[in-house]
Motif scaffolding. Structure first.
Motif, PDB file in Angstrom:
ATOM      1  N   VAL A  67      23.642  26.931  -1.228  1.00 25.23           N
ATOM      2  CA  VAL A  67      22.880  25.760  -0.806  1.00 25.23           C
ATOM      3  C   VAL A  67      22.951  24.688  -1.880  1.00 25.23           C
ATOM      4  CG1 VAL A  67      21.319  27.040   0.706  1.00 25.23           C
ATOM      5  CG2 VAL A  67      20.681  26.708  -1.647  1.00 25.23           C
ATOM      6  N   THR A  68      22.838  23.456  -1.421  1.00 24.42           N
ATOM      7  CA  THR A  68      22.887  22.316  -2.336  1.00 24.42           C
ATOM      8  C   THR A  68      21.594  21.524  -2.262  1.00 24.42           C
ATOM      9  OG1 THR A  68      23.985  21.003  -0.630  1.00 24.42           O
ATOM     10  CG2 THR A  68      25.403  22.113  -2.226  1.00 24.42           C
ATOM     11  N   GLY A  69      20.480  22.218  -2.263  1.00 23.32           N
ATOM     12  CA  GLY A  69      19.180  21.574  -2.201  1.00 23.32           C
ATOM     13  C   GLY A  69      18.379  22.055  -1.006  1.00 23.32           C
ATOM     14  N   ILE A  70      17.126  21.671  -0.987  1.00 21.42           N
ATOM     15  CA  ILE A  70      16.200  22.164   0.025  1.00 21.42           C
ATOM     16  C   ILE A  70      16.569  21.670   1.435  1.00 21.42           C
ATOM     17  CG2 ILE A  70      14.485  20.331  -0.269  1.00 21.42           C
ATOM     18  CD1 ILE A  70      12.315  22.593  -0.041  1.00 21.42           C
ATOM     19  N   LYS A  71      17.029  20.437   1.556  1.00 23.48           N
ATOM     20  CA  LYS A  71      17.397  19.907   2.877  1.00 23.48           C
ATOM     21  C   LYS A  71      18.593  20.669   3.454  1.00 23.48           C
ATOM     22  CE  LYS A  71      15.591  15.261   2.242  1.00 23.48           C
ATOM     23  NZ  LYS A  71      15.910  13.839   2.108  1.00 23.48           N
ATOM     24  N   ASN A  72      19.567  20.983   2.601  1.00 22.20           N
ATOM     25  CA  ASN A  72      20.730  21.756   3.037  1.00 22.20           C
ATOM     26  C   ASN A  72      20.295  23.161   3.471  1.00 22.20           C
ATOM     27  OD1 ASN A  72      23.177  23.681   1.612  1.00 22.20           O
ATOM     28  ND2 ASN A  72      23.740  22.257   3.241  1.00 22.20           N
ATOM     29  N   ALA A  73      19.368  23.761   2.729  1.00 18.42           N
ATOM     30  CA  ALA A  73      18.863  25.094   3.073  1.00 18.42           C
ATOM     31  C   ALA A  73      18.151  25.071   4.428  1.00 18.42           C
ATOM     32  CB  ALA A  73      17.928  25.600   1.984  1.00 18.42           C
ATOM     33  N   VAL A  74      17.359  24.044   4.674  1.00 22.63           N
ATOM     34  CA  VAL A  74      16.672  23.898   5.962  1.00 22.63           C
ATOM     35  C   VAL A  74      17.690  23.792   7.090  1.00 22.63           C
ATOM     36  CG1 VAL A  74      15.229  22.345   7.350  1.00 22.63           C
ATOM     37  CG2 VAL A  74      14.553  22.917   5.011  1.00 22.63           C
ATOM     38  N   LYS A  75      18.722  22.997   6.880  1.00 25.10           N
ATOM     39  CA  LYS A  75      19.765  22.819   7.894  1.00 25.10           C
ATOM     40  C   LYS A  75      20.431  24.158   8.229  1.00 25.10           C
ATOM     41  CE  LYS A  75      24.130  20.478   8.744  1.00 25.10           C
ATOM     42  NZ  LYS A  75      25.284  19.868   8.147  1.00 25.10           N
ATOM     43  N   ILE A  76      20.765  24.937   7.218  1.00 29.01           N
ATOM     44  CA  ILE A  76      21.412  26.234   7.439  1.00 29.01           C
ATOM     45  C   ILE A  76      20.493  27.176   8.208  1.00 29.01           C
ATOM     46  CG2 ILE A  76      22.288  28.320   6.296  1.00 29.01           C
ATOM     47  CD1 ILE A  76      23.305  26.393   4.034  1.00 29.01           C
ATOM     48  N   VAL A  77      19.236  27.254   7.808  1.00 25.23           N
ATOM     49  CA  VAL A  77      18.283  28.135   8.503  1.00 25.23           C
ATOM     50  C   VAL A  77      18.140  27.708   9.960  1.00 25.23           C
ATOM     51  CG1 VAL A  77      15.852  28.830   8.663  1.00 25.23           C
ATOM     52  CG2 VAL A  77      17.016  28.869   6.455  1.00 25.23           C
ATOM     53  N   CYS A  78      18.009  26.428  10.201  1.00 22.70           N
ATOM     54  CA  CYS A  78      17.861  25.936  11.580  1.00 22.70           C
ATOM     55  C   CYS A  78      19.087  26.276  12.424  1.00 22.70           C
ATOM     56  CB  CYS A  78      17.581  24.434  11.588  1.00 22.70           C
ATOM     57  SG  CYS A  78      15.957  23.988  10.948  1.00 22.70           S
ATOM     58  N   GLU A  79      20.273  26.089  11.861  1.00 26.27           N
ATOM     59  CA  GLU A  79      21.507  26.411  12.590  1.00 26.27           C
ATOM     60  C   GLU A  79      21.586  27.896  12.918  1.00 26.27           C
ATOM     61  OE1 GLU A  79      24.645  25.017  10.023  1.00 26.27           O
ATOM     62  OE2 GLU A  79      24.327  22.914  10.579  1.00 26.27           O
ATOM     63  N   LYS A  80      21.324  28.738  11.931  1.00 31.76           N
ATOM     64  CA  LYS A  80      21.413  30.188  12.137  1.00 31.76           C
ATOM     65  C   LYS A  80      20.311  30.678  13.082  1.00 31.76           C
ATOM     66  CE  LYS A  80      25.040  30.781   9.738  1.00 31.76           C
ATOM     67  NZ  LYS A  80      26.300  31.084  10.418  1.00 31.76           N
ATOM     68  N   ALA A  81      19.141  30.061  13.023  1.00 30.19           N
ATOM     69  CA  ALA A  81      18.053  30.432  13.925  1.00 30.19           C
ATOM     70  C   ALA A  81      18.426  30.113  15.372  1.00 30.19           C
ATOM     71  CB  ALA A  81      16.764  29.711  13.531  1.00 30.19           C
ATOM     72  N   LYS A  82      19.025  28.960  15.580  1.00 33.47           N
ATOM     73  CA  LYS A  82      19.436  28.569  16.924  1.00 33.47           C
ATOM     74  C   LYS A  82      20.545  29.484  17.440  1.00 33.47           C
ATOM     75  CE  LYS A  82      20.713  24.574  19.675  1.00 33.47           C
ATOM     76  NZ  LYS A  82      21.017  23.147  19.688  1.00 33.47           N
ATOM     77  N   GLU A  83      21.540  29.774  16.595  1.00 32.86           N
ATOM     78  CA  GLU A  83      22.652  30.650  16.978  1.00 32.86           C
ATOM     79  C   GLU A  83      22.182  32.042  17.401  1.00 32.86           C
ATOM     80  OE1 GLU A  83      25.463  31.021  13.744  1.00 32.86           O
ATOM     81  OE2 GLU A  83      25.786  28.849  13.674  1.00 32.86           O
ATOM     82  N   ASN A  84      21.099  32.505  16.784  1.00 30.39           N
ATOM     83  CA  ASN A  84      20.636  33.872  16.998  1.00 30.39           C
ATOM     84  C   ASN A  84      19.371  33.979  17.835  1.00 30.39           C
ATOM     85  OD1 ASN A  84      22.498  35.669  15.299  1.00 30.39           O
ATOM     86  ND2 ASN A  84      22.009  33.993  13.893  1.00 30.39           N
ATOM     87  N   ASP A  85      18.974  32.887  18.479  1.00 33.01           N
ATOM     88  CA  ASP A  85      17.809  32.874  19.357  1.00 33.01           C
ATOM     89  C   ASP A  85      16.555  33.426  18.660  1.00 33.01           C
ATOM     90  OD1 ASP A  85      16.579  32.220  21.754  1.00 33.01           O
ATOM     91  OD2 ASP A  85      16.884  34.227  22.602  1.00 33.01           O
ATOM     92  N   VAL A  86      16.288  32.891  17.477  1.00 33.98           N
ATOM     93  CA  VAL A  86      15.158  33.316  16.649  1.00 33.98           C
ATOM     94  C   VAL A  86      13.873  32.657  17.143  1.00 33.98           C
ATOM     95  CG1 VAL A  86      14.208  33.075  14.309  1.00 33.98           C
ATOM     96  CG2 VAL A  86      16.573  33.827  14.636  1.00 33.98           C
ATOM     97  N   SER A  87      12.781  33.411  17.109  1.00 33.17           N
ATOM     98  CA  SER A  87      11.490  32.867  17.546  1.00 33.17           C
ATOM     99  C   SER A  87      10.499  32.714  16.388  1.00 33.17           C
ATOM    100  CB  SER A  87      10.889  33.748  18.632  1.00 33.17           C
ATOM    101  OG  SER A  87      10.740  35.065  18.150  1.00 33.17           O
ATOM    102  N   LEU A  88      10.834  33.259  15.216  1.00 33.91           N
ATOM    103  CA  LEU A  88       9.951  33.181  14.049  1.00 33.91           C
ATOM    104  C   LEU A  88      10.811  33.296  12.796  1.00 33.91           C
ATOM    105  CD1 LEU A  88       7.059  33.349  12.674  1.00 33.91           C
ATOM    106  CD2 LEU A  88       7.275  35.828  12.926  1.00 33.91           C
ATOM    107  N   VAL A  89      10.451  32.533  11.758  1.00 33.21           N
ATOM    108  CA  VAL A  89      11.156  32.599  10.479  1.00 33.21           C
ATOM    109  C   VAL A  89      10.155  33.080   9.419  1.00 33.21           C
ATOM    110  CG1 VAL A  89      12.450  31.310   8.736  1.00 33.21           C
ATOM    111  CG2 VAL A  89      12.692  30.706  11.161  1.00 33.21           C
ATOM    112  N   VAL A  90      10.506  34.181   8.749  1.00 32.28           N
ATOM    113  CA  VAL A  90       9.673  34.741   7.686  1.00 32.28           C
ATOM    114  C   VAL A  90      10.342  34.417   6.354  1.00 32.28           C
ATOM    115  CG1 VAL A  90       8.727  36.847   6.674  1.00 32.28           C
ATOM    116  CG2 VAL A  90       8.836  36.602   9.157  1.00 32.28           C
TER     117      VAL A  90
END
Length: 140
Positions: free
Chosen positions: A33-56
């Motif tokens: 990751v290259t900062g907090i915004k990049n980390a948020v983007k990655i989590v959001c993308e992976k959550a959408k790809e995997n049909d996630v309903s909660l992030v811990v």
């Protein structure tokens, strides 16, 4: 209902995903990751790809239970994920997860570059499994 676990770091971030029943956590990778915004983007993308309903997200508390700058950064990260994805987040005490991950890796003979590449994924898996076990034991 799939749940994602996150071991958030400034340079690398480990991600894990629950099975559809919410009983077992499995690592899905370590991401640079290259900062907090990049980390948020990655989590959001992976959550959408995997049909996630909660992030811990792991909450790095001090050993005495107090919170420092890293915990405040994790709370900010959680709020940014909620805003960007619309998904709920929960924070999970991550004290000793890296120590546990390092212990598991030593037992399996994983050292050097391979260890560095996968310790964050294993930490995310431990954070998520801790959350899933707690949820199961408390009946919610």
């Amino acid at each position: 209902m799939r749940i994602m676990g996150v071991d958030f770091g400034e340079a690398r971030m480990g991600l894990a995903l629950s099975d559809p029943t919410g009983l077992l956590a499995g690592g899905i990778g370590t991401f640079k990751v290259t900062g907090i915004k990049n980390a948020v983007k990655i989590v959001c993308e992976k959550a959408k790809e995997n049909d996630v309903s909660l992030v811990v997200i792991g909450l790095p508390k001090n050993m005495n239970g107090t919170e420092g700058d890293r915990a405040a950064r994790s709370r900010k990260f959680a709020a940014m994920i909620e805003e960007a994805s619309g998904l709920p987040t929960e924070l999970c005490d991550e004290r000793r997860t890296t120590i546990l991950a390092a212990g598991y890796m030593s037992e399996t003979g994983t050292f050097g570059k391979k260890r560095k590449e996968s310790i964050d994924t294993l930490s995310a898996q431990i954070i998520l499994q801790t959350y899933l076990d707690k949820k199961k034991n408390l009946g919610f």
